[in-house]
Design a protein around this motif. Structure first.
Motif, PDB file in Angstrom:
ATOM      1  N   PRO A  99      41.241   8.993  40.302  1.00  0.00           N
ATOM      2  CA  PRO A  99      39.974   9.588  39.843  1.00  0.00           C
ATOM      3  C   PRO A  99      39.939  11.106  39.890  1.00  0.00           C
ATOM      4  O   PRO A  99      38.864  11.692  39.820  1.00  0.00           O
ATOM      5  N   ALA A 100      41.070  11.780  40.017  1.00  0.00           N
ATOM      6  CA  ALA A 100      41.064  13.242  40.046  1.00  0.00           C
ATOM      7  C   ALA A 100      40.758  13.809  38.664  1.00  0.00           C
ATOM      8  O   ALA A 100      41.172  13.262  37.639  1.00  0.00           O
ATOM      9  N   THR A 101      40.038  14.910  38.654  1.00  0.00           N
ATOM     10  CA  THR A 101      39.714  15.647  37.436  1.00  0.00           C
ATOM     11  C   THR A 101      40.005  17.123  37.690  1.00  0.00           C
ATOM     12  O   THR A 101      39.683  17.645  38.756  1.00  0.00           O
ATOM     13  N   LEU A 102      40.600  17.784  36.708  1.00  0.00           N
ATOM     14  CA  LEU A 102      40.915  19.203  36.848  1.00  0.00           C
ATOM     15  C   LEU A 102      39.805  20.074  36.286  1.00  0.00           C
ATOM     16  O   LEU A 102      39.263  19.815  35.214  1.00  0.00           O
ATOM     17  N   LEU A 103      39.478  21.136  37.032  1.00  0.00           N
ATOM     18  CA  LEU A 103      38.477  22.115  36.610  1.00  0.00           C
ATOM     19  C   LEU A 103      38.943  23.519  37.010  1.00  0.00           C
ATOM     20  O   LEU A 103      39.918  23.666  37.743  1.00  0.00           O
ATOM     21  N   LEU A 114      49.659  28.165  35.332  1.00  0.00           N
ATOM     22  CA  LEU A 114      48.235  27.851  35.256  1.00  0.00           C
ATOM     23  C   LEU A 114      47.827  27.110  36.520  1.00  0.00           C
ATOM     24  O   LEU A 114      48.459  26.129  36.911  1.00  0.00           O
ATOM     25  N   LEU A 115      46.768  27.595  37.161  1.00  0.00           N
ATOM     26  CA  LEU A 115      46.209  26.974  38.362  1.00  0.00           C
ATOM     27  C   LEU A 115      44.930  26.250  37.991  1.00  0.00           C
ATOM     28  O   LEU A 115      44.118  26.760  37.221  1.00  0.00           O
ATOM     29  N   ALA A 116      44.734  25.052  38.539  1.00  0.00           N
ATOM     30  CA  ALA A 116      43.482  24.325  38.333  1.00  0.00           C
ATOM     31  C   ALA A 116      43.139  23.550  39.602  1.00  0.00           C
ATOM     32  O   ALA A 116      44.030  23.100  40.328  1.00  0.00           O
ATOM     33  N   THR A 117      41.850  23.410  39.872  1.00  0.00           N
ATOM     34  CA  THR A 117      41.374  22.694  41.051  1.00  0.00           C
ATOM     35  C   THR A 117      41.207  21.213  40.721  1.00  0.00           C
ATOM     36  O   THR A 117      40.628  20.867  39.687  1.00  0.00           O
ATOM     37  N   ALA A 118      41.732  20.351  41.583  1.00  0.00           N
ATOM     38  CA  ALA A 118      41.609  18.892  41.403  1.00  0.00           C
ATOM     39  C   ALA A 118      40.416  18.387  42.208  1.00  0.00           C
ATOM     40  O   ALA A 118      40.356  18.573  43.422  1.00  0.00           O
ATOM     41  N   LEU A 119      39.471  17.758  41.522  1.00  0.00           N
ATOM     42  CA  LEU A 119      38.266  17.237  42.158  1.00  0.00           C
ATOM     43  C   LEU A 119      38.162  15.735  41.933  1.00  0.00           C
ATOM     44  O   LEU A 119      38.524  15.232  40.868  1.00  0.00           O
ATOM     45  N   ASP A 120      37.668  15.030  42.952  1.00  0.00           N
ATOM     46  CA  ASP A 120      37.332  13.614  42.787  1.00  0.00           C
ATOM     47  C   ASP A 120      35.891  13.563  42.301  1.00  0.00           C
ATOM     48  O   ASP A 120      34.946  13.654  43.080  1.00  0.00           O
ATOM     49  N   THR A 121      35.715  13.437  40.978  1.00  0.00           N
ATOM     50  CA  THR A 121      34.380  13.456  40.392  1.00  0.00           C
ATOM     51  C   THR A 121      33.709  12.086  40.414  1.00  0.00           C
ATOM     52  O   THR A 121      32.574  11.945  39.955  1.00  0.00           O
ATOM     53  N   SER A 122      34.407  11.073  40.953  1.00  0.00           N
ATOM     54  CA  SER A 122      33.766   9.761  41.103  1.00  0.00           C
ATOM     55  C   SER A 122      32.824   9.762  42.297  1.00  0.00           C
ATOM     56  O   SER A 122      32.012   8.852  42.459  1.00  0.00           O
ATOM     57  N   ARG A 124      29.816  11.721  44.678  1.00  0.00           N
ATOM     58  CA  ARG A 124      28.662  12.600  44.502  1.00  0.00           C
ATOM     59  C   ARG A 124      28.227  13.148  45.849  1.00  0.00           C
ATOM     60  O   ARG A 124      27.824  12.369  46.711  1.00  0.00           O
ATOM     61  N   PRO A 125      28.332  14.465  46.066  1.00  0.00           N
ATOM     62  CA  PRO A 125      28.896  15.442  45.132  1.00  0.00           C
ATOM     63  C   PRO A 125      30.410  15.325  45.040  1.00  0.00           C
ATOM     64  O   PRO A 125      31.049  14.707  45.887  1.00  0.00           O
ATOM     65  N   ALA A 126      30.973  15.932  44.011  1.00  0.00           N
ATOM     66  CA  ALA A 126      32.422  15.903  43.828  1.00  0.00           C
ATOM     67  C   ALA A 126      33.115  16.569  45.014  1.00  0.00           C
ATOM     68  O   ALA A 126      32.575  17.487  45.636  1.00  0.00           O
ATOM     69  N   VAL A 127      34.321  16.096  45.320  1.00  0.00           N
ATOM     70  CA  VAL A 127      35.072  16.594  46.471  1.00  0.00           C
ATOM     71  C   VAL A 127      36.432  17.113  46.009  1.00  0.00           C
ATOM     72  O   VAL A 127      37.139  16.447  45.248  1.00  0.00           O
ATOM     73  N   SER A 128      36.791  18.295  46.470  1.00  0.00           N
ATOM     74  CA  SER A 128      38.081  18.877  46.126  1.00  0.00           C
ATOM     75  C   SER A 128      39.216  18.114  46.795  1.00  0.00           C
ATOM     76  O   SER A 128      39.146  17.773  47.976  1.00  0.00           O
ATOM     77  N   LEU A 129      40.273  17.831  46.040  1.00  0.00           N
ATOM     78  CA  LEU A 129      41.447  17.124  46.550  1.00  0.00           C
ATOM     79  C   LEU A 129      42.629  18.057  46.779  1.00  0.00           C
ATOM     80  O   LEU A 129      43.563  17.712  47.498  1.00  0.00           O
ATOM     81  N   GLY A 130      42.595  19.216  46.148  1.00  0.00           N
ATOM     82  CA  GLY A 130      43.707  20.158  46.218  1.00  0.00           C
ATOM     83  C   GLY A 130      43.807  20.919  44.920  1.00  0.00           C
ATOM     84  O   GLY A 130      42.809  21.097  44.214  1.00  0.00           O
ATOM     85  N   PHE A 131      45.009  21.362  44.575  1.00  0.00           N
ATOM     86  CA  PHE A 131      45.172  22.141  43.347  1.00  0.00           C
ATOM     87  C   PHE A 131      46.468  21.776  42.642  1.00  0.00           C
ATOM     88  O   PHE A 131      47.410  21.237  43.240  1.00  0.00           O
ATOM     89  N   VAL A 132      46.498  22.093  41.362  1.00  0.00           N
ATOM     90  CA  VAL A 132      47.649  21.840  40.498  1.00  0.00           C
ATOM     91  C   VAL A 132      48.155  23.179  39.966  1.00  0.00           C
ATOM     92  O   VAL A 132      47.361  24.061  39.633  1.00  0.00           O
ATOM     93  N   VAL A 133      49.476  23.333  39.905  1.00  0.00           N
ATOM     94  CA  VAL A 133      50.086  24.493  39.265  1.00  0.00           C
ATOM     95  C   VAL A 133      50.987  23.988  38.136  1.00  0.00           C
ATOM     96  O   VAL A 133      51.880  23.168  38.363  1.00  0.00           O
TER      97      VAL A 133
END
Length: 254
Positions: free
Chosen positions: A62-66, A77-85, A87-96
């Motif tokens: 369920p990770a989503t990049l923002l 490119l850096l993007a933050t991985a969030l579990d948007t399933s 509420r509220p969404a929770v950060s899981l880490g980051f992607v490069v």
């Protein structure tokens, strides 16, 4: 999106928010369609030098990049991985994403709520706000390196190499209407800017100016270039306050 070869605007794709790398070599987009996928996410990537264009697989649901952001050299490119399933969404880490190799690395990081990651301007990893008004520096594996507390709320796109040194910007603690600047390596105070009444900081444009918003004429609001003394150097756009506040600003730092 402006074509660097001709200067003309070209269509990038439906439901996209393209982000151009410094130097203009790459364009990346997190397609809106990723929000309804149930398997994994992709980044749309275009190499403007070779002409290659395609999608690169990133994280599994369920990770989503923002919050996509290019490194200063325009290669990653850096993007933050969030579990948007949740509420509220929770950060899981980051992607490069390494644009040349078209490879992706996910680094898990615990805690931090839904706060986004950003590049450290000294090349020493990534930055993320902490709860209660602070900033933490991580290496590219996600390991915490140092934490700065009681510096105020970090501002998005506020970390850069400037005439004040290599700094990050925050809302000044205990002083409203001001932006404070702190050294990325030491956390030492480097200066502050008093904003015009109702003004806002929206990211660095070069080493001595930032993108700001101020009250315009009547009920309008203006997007401006502002110097470190809080003086408006140039008005870039002006319009109804309700409309300007909802504008998404993408720009490449000079």
């Amino acid at each position: 999106m402006r074509d660097p070869a001709t200067g003309a605007f070209a269509f990038f794709g439906d439901m996209q928010e393209p982000v151009v790398s410094p130097g203009g070599g790459y364009v990346a987009s997190l397609p809106v369609a990723r929000m309804v996928r149930t398997d994994f996410e992709t980044v749309v990537l275009r190499d403007r030098v070779t002409g290659w264009s395609g999608e690169v697989r990133t994280v599994d649901k369920p990770a989503t990049l923002l919050f996509p952001a290019w490194s200063e050299d325009g290669r990653r490119l850096l993007a933050t991985a969030l579990d948007t399933s949740r509420r509220p969404a929770v950060s899981l880490g980051f992607v490069v994403l390494d644009a040349a190799r078209r490879s992706v690395t996910f680094s898990p990081v615990q805690g931090g709520g839904d706060q986004p990651f950003g590049w450290s301007p000294d090349g020493g990893g990534v930055l993320r706000p902490t709860a209660g008004g602070g900033l933490r520096v991580h290496d590219l594996s996600g390991r915490p390196l140092r934490t700065f507390t009681e510096v105020g709320k970090p501002l998005r796109d506020g970390a850069a190499r400037t005439t004040l040194g290599t700094v990050f910007a925050t809302t000044c603690p205990k002083r409203t209407g001001r932006v404070c600047y702190w050294g990325v390596r030491t956390g030492a105070a480097r200066g502050e800017t008093r904003l015009p009444e109702g003004g806002g900081f929206n990211g660095w444009l070069d080493d001595g100016h930032f993108l700001g918003t101020v009250r315009g004429r009547g009920k309008s609001r203006a997007i401006v270039m502002m110097d470190l003394k809080g003086k408006v150097v140039r008005t870039l756009a002006e319009g109804p306050a309700d409309e300007i506040e909802n504008v998404v600003l993408w720009y490449t730092r000079r």
